[in-house]
Design a protein around this motif. Structure first.
Motif, PDB file in Angstrom:
ATOM      1  N   ARG A  95       0.273  11.745   7.939  1.00  0.00           N
ATOM      2  CA  ARG A  95      -0.986  10.985   7.962  1.00  0.00           C
ATOM      3  C   ARG A  95      -0.956   9.905   9.030  1.00  0.00           C
ATOM      4  N   TYR A  96       0.203   9.286   9.182  1.00  0.00           N
ATOM      5  CA  TYR A  96       0.348   8.168  10.121  1.00  0.00           C
ATOM      6  C   TYR A  96       1.017   8.662  11.399  1.00  0.00           C
ATOM      7  N   ARG A  99       5.382   8.579  11.186  1.00  0.00           N
ATOM      8  CA  ARG A  99       6.211   8.824   9.994  1.00  0.00           C
ATOM      9  C   ARG A  99       5.576   9.893   9.107  1.00  0.00           C
ATOM     10  N   ILE A 150      10.223   9.901   5.003  1.00  0.00           N
ATOM     11  CA  ILE A 150      10.273   9.399   3.629  1.00  0.00           C
ATOM     12  C   ILE A 150      10.394  10.580   2.674  1.00  0.00           C
ATOM     13  N   ARG A 181      13.931   7.118   4.433  1.00  0.00           N
ATOM     14  CA  ARG A 181      13.649   6.397   3.186  1.00  0.00           C
ATOM     15  C   ARG A 181      13.610   7.413   2.048  1.00  0.00           C
ATOM     16  N   ASP A 313      -4.797   2.823  -1.486  1.00  0.00           N
ATOM     17  CA  ASP A 313      -4.589   4.018  -0.677  1.00  0.00           C
ATOM     18  C   ASP A 313      -5.973   4.653  -0.567  1.00  0.00           C
TER      19      ASP A 313
END
Ligand SMILES: *Cc1c(COP(=O)(O)O)cnc(C)c1O
Ligand code: SF4
Length: 357
Positions: A95-96, A99, A150, A181, A313
């Motif tokens: 989405r970003y 990351r 992540i 992460r 969110d």
């Protein structure tokens, strides 16, 4: 057998939940209701987390015991954050810009009733295969802009140490990945999962961050304190993501106690999430004013380190949007000099002025 595996194997589900709840003397109708909801949305409570319940309907109960209100939610969506659409390969949400969220387990040691991924977590038909994981790893390899991976799920710590290490090793071998992460509820929900052996393995893959998930001070026990101290001693930076939940932690006093206790455990409170518009979770959603009131009650009144970012969110996949109480209350312009002064409010509500250069 490891203690955590034994506890996990002794978990209760929709078939035998009445055995877990005998001491609360529920009526047959109440048990039937719980089982009915548990057939619609996965139900699992391991004996450790169950043991944190002090009385029927308390903050721990509400998080893990199915509630008839889940079936009455006509508003929620199955995937409000459009995660499935934003997955270039199944289970990898990009989405970003820099990351990705990599879903590598579909199971948890307990199923939170408010889970954002209620649509898939714990459903046997959404089990994650090795070939899906390999596709995710290939995607990360082929996208040089990804510098932060992540691991999420479900709970990645539901995987065996070997399987988890296999994934970590592959990701660590990718040059452009700077940090890894792991998002896991284990330190809170089944802290016995955090063993010396696991910590030794994780420490090979630094820089590694773990974001855990405590929602209420009642979840802080000698077991969870011990688990977090082992992780911190292994050099892992710890953060916490809480969900703002009606009737559980929508209270400034409870949240202040929680964030202060987390800091003692070397956990930095990272996010406080406004509950997502997930089908089956309407009864948990609060007003936005409640979240703002909580942040306002923390900022300035206690260690700045203790204050999480309060975020929504964005429905539709827009990502996390921070919300803050208003501290900038206006500005003044001096006619003669043309200079501007901004007017600010401090944590106690007193006004201060700051002249702009
Ligand atoms: C939350 C989230 C991230 C991580 O966001 P940070 O603000 O960097 O912690 C990344 N991808 C997705 C899809 C997320 O939901
Ligand atoms: S631990 Fe996380 S993924 Fe698992 S049920 Fe709870 S909120 Fe969902």
């Amino acid at each position: 057998m490891d203690a955590w595996k034994k506890l996990l194997a002794e978990s209760y589900d929709e078939k035998n939940i009445e055995k877990a709840l005998t001491k609360f003397h529920l009526s047959t109708k109440e048990i039937e209701e719980i089982k009915k909801v548990g057939a619609a949305y996965p139900l699992r409570v391991n004996p450790y987390y169950l043991g944190l319940i002090k009385k029927k309907g308390d903050a721990v109960w509400k998080q893990c015991i199915a509630d008839e209100q889940e079936l009455k939610d006509t508003e929620g969506l199955s995937d409000p954050l459009h995660e499935e659409e934003q997955s270039p390969v199944p289970g990898l949400i990009h989405r970003y810009p820099d990351r990705v969220l990599f879903l590598c387990s579909n199971q948890c040691s307990m199923y939170c009733r408010f889970c954002t991924r209620k649509r898939r977590v714990g459903h046997p038909d959404r089990e994650i295969s090795l070939s899906q994981i390999m596709k995710g790893i290939d995607y990360i390899k082929n996208h040089k802009e990804i510098r932060d991976v992540i691991l999420s799920g479900g709970d990645p710590l539901m995987l065996s140490n070997d399987k988890l290490e296999f994934i970590l090793k592959q990701i660590r071998a990718i040059k452009h990945v700077q940090i890894i992460r792991i998002g896991t509820r284990m330190p809170c929900a089944l802290p016995q999962r955090i063993t010396k052996k696991l910590c030794r393995m994780l420490a090979k893959y630094h820089p590694l961050y773990i974001n855990t998930h405590f929602n209420h001070p009642q979840e802080i026990t000698k077991e969870s304190i011990n688990a977090c101290s082992m992780l911190a001693d292994a050099g892992i930076a710890l953060g916490n993501q809480s969900v703002l939940l009606k009737g559980v932690n929508d209270n400034p006093k409870i949240m202040k106690e929680l964030v202060q206790k987390l800091l003692i455990m070397r956990i930095k409170p990272y996010y406080l999430y406004q509950a997502d518009i997930v089908k089956g979770t309407r009864h948990f959603r609060t007003e936005i004013s409640k979240g703002l009131e909580i942040i306002h009650s923390l900022q300035g009144f206690t260690s700045g380190m203790a204050v999480p970012h309060y975020v929504i969110d964005a429905p539709g996949g827009g990502g996390k949007i921070p919300l803050l109480p208003t501290y900038l209350i206006g500005e003044k312009k001096d006619r003669k000099s043309g200079k501007t002064t901004i007017v600010l409010k401090n944590y106690e509500g007193k006004t201060y002025e700051y002249p702009l250069p």
